[in-house]
Design an enzyme around this catalytic site. Structure first.
Site, PDB file in Angstrom:
ATOM      1  N   ASP A  86       4.433   4.333  -4.322  1.00 53.05           N
ATOM      2  CA  ASP A  86       3.931   3.847  -5.599  1.00 53.05           C
ATOM      3  C   ASP A  86       4.161   2.349  -5.800  1.00 53.05           C
ATOM      4  O   ASP A  86       3.386   1.684  -6.486  1.00 53.05           O
ATOM      5  CB  ASP A  86       4.599   4.608  -6.748  1.00 53.05           C
ATOM      6  CG  ASP A  86       4.225   6.083  -6.768  1.00 53.05           C
ATOM      7  OD1 ASP A  86       3.198   6.447  -6.165  1.00 53.05           O
ATOM      8  OD2 ASP A  86       4.965   6.864  -7.385  1.00 53.05           O
ATOM      9  N   GLU A 104       2.013  -3.148  -6.988  1.00 58.70           N
ATOM     10  CA  GLU A 104       1.801  -4.557  -6.626  1.00 58.70           C
ATOM     11  C   GLU A 104       0.312  -4.888  -6.591  1.00 58.70           C
ATOM     12  O   GLU A 104      -0.107  -5.955  -7.065  1.00 58.70           O
ATOM     13  CB  GLU A 104       2.387  -4.858  -5.243  1.00 58.70           C
ATOM     14  CG  GLU A 104       3.868  -5.008  -5.189  1.00 58.70           C
ATOM     15  CD  GLU A 104       4.324  -5.463  -3.799  1.00 58.70           C
ATOM     16  OE1 GLU A 104       3.587  -6.219  -3.135  1.00 58.70           O
ATOM     17  OE2 GLU A 104       5.414  -5.048  -3.386  1.00 58.70           O
TER      18      GLU A 104
END
Length: 117
Positions: free
Chosen positions: A65, A70
């Site tokens: 995740d 990001e």
């Protein structure tokens, strides 16, 4: 052409192995890709913030995740964010929990690749 991020240290450190498992499917489907193996925290963000998104039809994360987060954060941080956030983002889960992957795609890498293709 897709931009693929492979995180070699997320979760169970299975990113490279999972990508190796499914990259043949991309070739069989005629989908070219540029693969980036992340080397540090924030690497995917740095690439997404600067890359020419016109070159890619999608971004794919082979990760947990964190790398997905990001990517989404970097898309929103771009000067062209209104256009950037329209870029499809796919996930081939390779983290320990895969919470986002579980609710948005499939945790099985073949099933996730099939959905992406």
């Amino acid at each position: 052409r897709c931009l693929v991020f492979i995180n070699p240290v997320s979760g169970t450190r299975s990113g490279p192995k999972r990508f190796k498992t499914v990259h043949t499917l991309f070739h069989l489907a005629g989908i070219d890709f540029d693969a980036v193996t992340t080397t540090h925290h924030g690497h995917a963000s740095q690439v997404v913030e600067k890359v020419d998104l016109k070159r890619y039809s999608a971004i794919i994360s082979v990760s947990g995740d964190g790398t997905l987060q990001e990517i989404f954060t970097a898309l929103l941080a771009r000067p062209d964010r209104d256009k950037a956030i329209q870029t499809p983002v796919g996930c081939i889960p390779a983290g320990s929990e895969g919470t986002l992957a579980k609710i948005s795609t499939f945790f099985n890498p073949y099933a996730a690749a099939y959905v992406i293709l």
